[in-house]
Design an enzyme around this catalytic site. Structure first.
Site, PDB file in Angstrom:
ATOM      1  N   ASP A 235       1.354  10.138   4.006  1.00 56.23           N
ATOM      2  CA  ASP A 235       2.023  11.007   4.971  1.00 56.23           C
ATOM      3  C   ASP A 235       0.973  11.890   5.639  1.00 56.23           C
ATOM      4  OD1 ASP A 235       3.933  12.205   6.430  1.00 56.23           O
ATOM      5  OD2 ASP A 235       4.826  13.352   4.785  1.00 56.23           O
TER       6      ASP A 235
ATOM      7  N   GLU B 211       0.845  -1.199   0.000  1.00 55.40           N
ATOM      8  CA  GLU B 211       0.000   0.000   0.000  1.00 55.40           C
ATOM      9  C   GLU B 211       0.872   1.237   0.000  1.00 55.40           C
ATOM     10  OE1 GLU B 211      -2.137  -0.506   3.635  1.00 55.40           O
ATOM     11  OE2 GLU B 211      -3.329  -2.163   2.859  1.00 55.40           O
TER      12      GLU B 211
ATOM     13  N   LYS C 165      10.889   3.259   2.670  1.00 54.85           N
ATOM     14  CA  LYS C 165      10.862   4.724   2.682  1.00 54.85           C
ATOM     15  C   LYS C 165      11.606   5.251   1.463  1.00 54.85           C
ATOM     16  CE  LYS C 165      10.454   6.911   6.395  1.00 54.85           C
ATOM     17  NZ  LYS C 165       9.459   7.844   6.926  1.00 54.85           N
TER      18      LYS C 165
ATOM     19  N   CYS D   5      47.276  -6.910  17.136  1.00 54.74           N
ATOM     20  CA  CYS D   5      48.377  -7.816  17.482  1.00 54.74           C
ATOM     21  C   CYS D   5      49.594  -7.661  16.570  1.00 54.74           C
ATOM     22  CB  CYS D   5      47.884  -9.265  17.464  1.00 54.74           C
ATOM     23  SG  CYS D   5      47.487  -9.839  15.806  1.00 54.74           S
TER      24      CYS D   5
ATOM     25  N   TYR E 296      -6.795   1.372   6.506  1.00 55.98           N
ATOM     26  CA  TYR E 296      -5.973   0.263   6.023  1.00 55.98           C
ATOM     27  C   TYR E 296      -5.881  -0.944   6.960  1.00 55.98           C
ATOM     28  CZ  TYR E 296      -2.760   3.404   8.496  1.00 55.98           C
ATOM     29  OH  TYR E 296      -2.187   4.239   9.409  1.00 55.98           O
TER      30      TYR E 296
ATOM     31  N   CYS F 138      47.971  -5.740  11.732  1.00 54.05           N
ATOM     32  CA  CYS F 138      46.756  -5.767  12.553  1.00 54.05           C
ATOM     33  C   CYS F 138      46.913  -4.757  13.696  1.00 54.05           C
ATOM     34  CB  CYS F 138      46.543  -7.172  13.121  1.00 54.05           C
ATOM     35  SG  CYS F 138      45.264  -7.217  14.391  1.00 54.05           S
TER      36      CYS F 138
HETATM   37  S1  IVH Z   1       0.066  -0.092   8.643  1.00 56.88           S
HETATM   38  C1  IVH Z   1      -0.039  -2.244  12.676  1.00 56.88           C
HETATM   39  N1  IVH Z   1      -0.463   1.078   6.361  1.00 56.88           N
HETATM   40  O1  IVH Z   1       2.778   4.995   8.855  1.00 56.88           O
HETATM   41  C2  IVH Z   1      -0.252  -1.499  11.401  1.00 56.88           C
HETATM   42  N2  IVH Z   1       0.492   2.400   8.096  1.00 56.88           N
HETATM   43  O2  IVH Z   1       5.476   4.849  10.074  1.00 56.88           O
HETATM   44  C3  IVH Z   1       0.807  -0.494  11.162  1.00 56.88           C
HETATM   45  N3  IVH Z   1       0.812   4.751   7.520  1.00 56.88           N
HETATM   46  O3  IVH Z   1       1.788   4.829  12.205  1.00 56.88           O
HETATM   47  C4  IVH Z   1       0.454   0.557  10.210  1.00 56.88           C
HETATM   48  N4  IVH Z   1      -0.009   4.629   5.474  1.00 56.88           N
HETATM   49  O4  IVH Z   1       0.223   6.033  10.606  1.00 56.88           O
HETATM   50  C5  IVH Z   1       0.030   1.235   7.606  1.00 56.88           C
HETATM   51  N5  IVH Z   1      -1.001   1.974   4.300  1.00 56.88           N
HETATM   52  C6  IVH Z   1      -0.521   2.131   5.534  1.00 56.88           C
HETATM   53  C7  IVH Z   1      -0.067   3.389   6.004  1.00 56.88           C
HETATM   54  C8  IVH Z   1       0.441   3.472   7.307  1.00 56.88           C
HETATM   55  C9  IVH Z   1       0.519   5.433   6.391  1.00 56.88           C
HETATM   56  C10 IVH Z   1       1.418   5.346   8.733  1.00 56.88           C
HETATM   57  C11 IVH Z   1       0.776   4.904  10.021  1.00 56.88           C
HETATM   58  C12 IVH Z   1       1.906   4.411  10.884  1.00 56.88           C
HETATM   59  C13 IVH Z   1       3.085   5.012  10.215  1.00 56.88           C
HETATM   60  C14 IVH Z   1       4.331   4.188  10.506  1.00 56.88           C
END
Ligand code: IVH
Length: 702
Positions: free
Chosen positions: A114, A110, A327, A423, A218, A420
């Site tokens: 942001d 997915e 990322k 040693c 999501y 080294c």
């Molecule tokens: S899944 C346990 N899916 O990214 C489930 N997070 O850096 C964990 N975020 O705190 C999250 N889009 O706020 C998930 N498609 C997506 C997302 C997503 C944005 C955010 C979410 C999370 C943060 C982590």
């Protein structure tokens, strides 16, 4: 008509108008008529608040009352995500997950929106709370503001109890428009996310309602396990059917794209289907698409599809083990290269390390970064005094990425010394890498001892790198074979080690005698034999050290090579490793000390532990002095016949509660579950209260 009937009728009517307008863009009444009806309903609800429907359409308008955002506890884990910065890291997440599960898996991909993380709680199909992520355990209740968002259903078509996670965000175009309209420049937001965050916390929901926030959902967590779908794709399609907004830019990965396509279709979802091998292509495509999207994304999220697997993988304190975020930008920072030092690892491998000016990056201060090897330094033409760019790619080990500015001192490209640094032995080259060939090299010996004792290996609790260093330098502990025979009482005079630490150390060493043979095998530090291959060896019939030594004596490379996943090269390296007189001496010393040298010895010891927790169900919360990571405490429980679970329910009998535990303790108290402190637990195990080493190997003193 009674007032109640009037409120019911207006509520019903306005709901229909709102739905038509916001979902289909159709106005069934004039604006003025709509406003008149809304005002009428607000008036009646103000006079008779008890008659207001919890999903009244007036909630969309918001109010001028001041919000105070009370803190509330989450009832689901609201964690963050582990991060990856390369195609390889995502592929590794796929393959490691599949390997760990030992079966086929598929993954949903997915967009990582942001925005602001939000949890919507519905009870019997009615939105009762919208809570920010907060610290993951406690967030702010921002319900009135979220209720103004038309993408958030106030009630659902069925009467379910469900928590829904999603991201509240503002489209780029709306952000530009609103920000430009803001005359006070100091009040302008830096980006859509900031404006969305500010709006979510507006004190008047009527004002929040004027900002067109929207939301993609999501994840869904059903209270009733029977209603929970069996995979992520069906979670998404169910959320969609319940009226939540789902991001249509969905991709799905399986071993081949036809399989992925079939699963998407089965869930009734549109999406792109990919094979695992196409991950690079997919990431590049999304990177190119990013700019053109109407909203901001900062990465891609990859999630294991199968929910039973998610449950088995569980969570760390920080993130689920079943998902990873790729990322787009790895955090980078600029630093000055102050010096290059050279480390000698347990295998003799020489690694150059950059000593840099202290630099803040991704939440921590960095002073050192890896330079891999001489070739890497040559490629960068790196010299001391250069200004360099540092990244945290794996998010753990920082690396020097590039030279930003050459030094002005006239320093030229750095060269690893010929000898080294530990040693003074002449360094040798092996396939582009540098090694110290001296088995007795102190740094190698210390490395081997620390590796043998580490958590993943023999798990000798107080014997971390710092303690090894102290004991080695004092001449008390010089090799792995010394571990079980050294006279630790001599350490009493050393600064940094107390009498109690010595007792703990001796106890830890004694306890390690019961580790299974496959652990002993991997802790010997033979490069080819890690945890998994050690288990494989044992399973393939090499269930005692003597069998391995005999095969090595016969130079029977094929016996090892024929094990699935091993191959010729691994086979010959194993033979070579076990032919070394040094390793043989270590093995014989360990055997004499009583370390398991065959799988046959394994069972008996575990059975000897009193099964004091048999029939009990334990849960754990918070962090601990003695058990770090805290899974160590779980092991102690399981070894003594107890069962361990991840949440407190009516079946739980004990909650082991450390410092900083949260909602689980409240659950335990509510359900009358016995709460056990760390000290009580230690005394149940028959251990004295005490300190240990933390994960950095620092000795925590009494
Ligand atoms: S899944 C346990 N899916 O990214 C489930 N997070 O850096 C964990 N975020 O705190 C999250 N889009 O706020 C998930 N498609 C997506 C997302 C997503 C944005 C955010 C979410 C999370 C943060 C982590």
């Amino acid at each position: 008509m009674s007032i109640k009937e009037e409120i019911d009728k207006l509520t019903q009517e306005l709901k229909v108008y709102q739905d038509k307008y916001y979902k289909e863009g159709v106005s069934l009444v004039s604006d003025s008529e709509y406003d008149r009806l809304t005002d009428k309903l607000i008036e009646l609800e103000t006079m008779h608040p008890e008659l207001q429907h919890p999903d009244s359409p007036t909630k969309r308008v918001g109010s001028d009352l001041t919000n105070d955002f009370p803190e509330v506890r989450h009832t689901i884990p609201v964690l963050s995500l582990d991060k990856a910065y390369s195609d390889e890291a995502v592929l590794e997440f796929f393959s490691k997950s599949i390997q760990k599960e030992g079966g086929a898996l598929s993954f949903a991909a997915e967009e990582k929106i942001d925005g602001i993380s939000m949890v919507l709680y519905y009870e019997k199909g009615i939105l009762v709370r919208a809570v920010t992520r907060g610290n993951g355990e406690v967030g702010n209740d921002v319900t009135p503001n979220i209720m103004t968002m038309h993408s958030v259903p106030l009630s659902l078509p069925s009467s379910v109890d469900i928590a829904v996670r999603g991201e509240v965000y503002l489209e780029k175009a709306d952000f530009e428009r609103l920000n430009e309209a803001e005359e006070d420049e100091t009040k302008r937001a830096a980006n859509p996310r900031n404006l969305a965050a500010g709006t979510v916390r507006r004190q008047k929901s009527s004002e929040a309602g004027r900002v067109p926030l929207t939301m993609f959902c999501y994840e869904g967590f059903w209270s009733n396990k029977d209603e929970t779908p069996s995979d992520h794709l069906h979670i998404l399609s169910r959320l969609k059917a319940l009226g939540f907004r789902i991001n249509p830019h969905l991709a799905f990965f399986d071993s081949d794209s036809a399989k992925a396509e079939a699963k998407l279709r089965d869930a009734g979802l549109e999406g792109e289907a990919y094979a695992f091998s196409e991950i690079g292509e997919f990431i590049r495509k999304k990177t190119a698409e990013r700019k053109g999207l109407p909203y901001e994304i900062d990465g891609l999220v990859f999630k294991i599809n199968e929910l039973d697997v998610r449950e088995r993988f569980g969570y760390t304190e920080h993130h689920p083990r079943w998902a990873i975020a790729y990322k787009f930008e790895a955090p980078q920072a600029e630093a000055k290269l102050l010096d290059i030092t050279v480390q000698v690892g347990r295998t003799g491998r020489i690694t150059p390390v950059a000593e840099i000016s202290p630099t803040k990056l991704g939440g921590s201060t960095i002073r050192r970064a890896t330079l891999h090897n001489q070739e890497y330094i040559d490629e960068l033409e790196l010299a001391i005094g250069d200004t360099v760019s540092i990244s945290k790619r794996g998010d753990v080990i920082p690396a020097v990425e590039s030279v930003i500015e050459k030094n002005s001192e006239g320093n030229t490209t750095y060269h690893i010394p010929q000898l080294c640094p530990c040693c003074n032995t002449q360094i040798v080259q092996k396939g582009g890498l540098q090694y110290c060939p001296n088995y007795q090299c102190p740094d190698q010996a210390k490395g081997r001892i620390a590796y043998f004792a580490s958590t993943d290996q023999m798990d000798i609790e107080t014997l971390g790198p710092k303690t090894v260093e102290l004991l080695y330098n004092a001449g008390i502990l010089r090799s792995v074979e010394d571990i079980y025979s050294a006279d630790y009482s001599r350490a009493a005079d050393l600064s940094g080690i107390g009498e109690k630490s010595i007792k703990l150390l001796e106890k830890g060493i004694k306890e390690s005698l019961s580790r299974p043979f496959s652990t002993v095998l991997s802790s010997l530090g033979v490069a080819e034999i890690g945890k998994k291959s050690a288990e494989l060896l044992v399973k393939s019939g090499f269930d005692s050290i003597d069998k391995i030594l005999e095969a090595s004596d016969r130079k029977d490379t094929a016996a090892f090579a024929s094990i699935a996943g091993f191959g010729e090269l691994t086979g010959s390296r194993i033979v070579e490793a076990f032919s070394s007189p040094e390793l043989r001496a270590t093995i014989e010393a360990l055997r004499k000390a009583g370390v398991h040298m065959s799988a046959a010895q394994d069972e008996t010891d575990e059975d000897n532990l009193d099964q004091i927790f048999s029939g009990q169900v334990w849960c754990i919360t918070g962090s601990f002095r003695t058990f770090n990571p805290r899974t160590k405490a779980l092991k102690e429980i399981e070894k003594r016949g107890g069962r361990t679970v991840s949440s407190v329910t009516s079946k739980t009998t004990h909650l082991l509660s450390g410092t900083g535990g949260g909602s689980k303790r409240a659950d335990a108290e509510r359900l009358g579950v016995r709460v056990v402190t760390e000290d009580e637990f230690l005394s149940m195990l028959g251990r004295e209260e005490g300190n240990a080493e933390n994960e950095d190997g620092q000795l925590l003193l009494f």
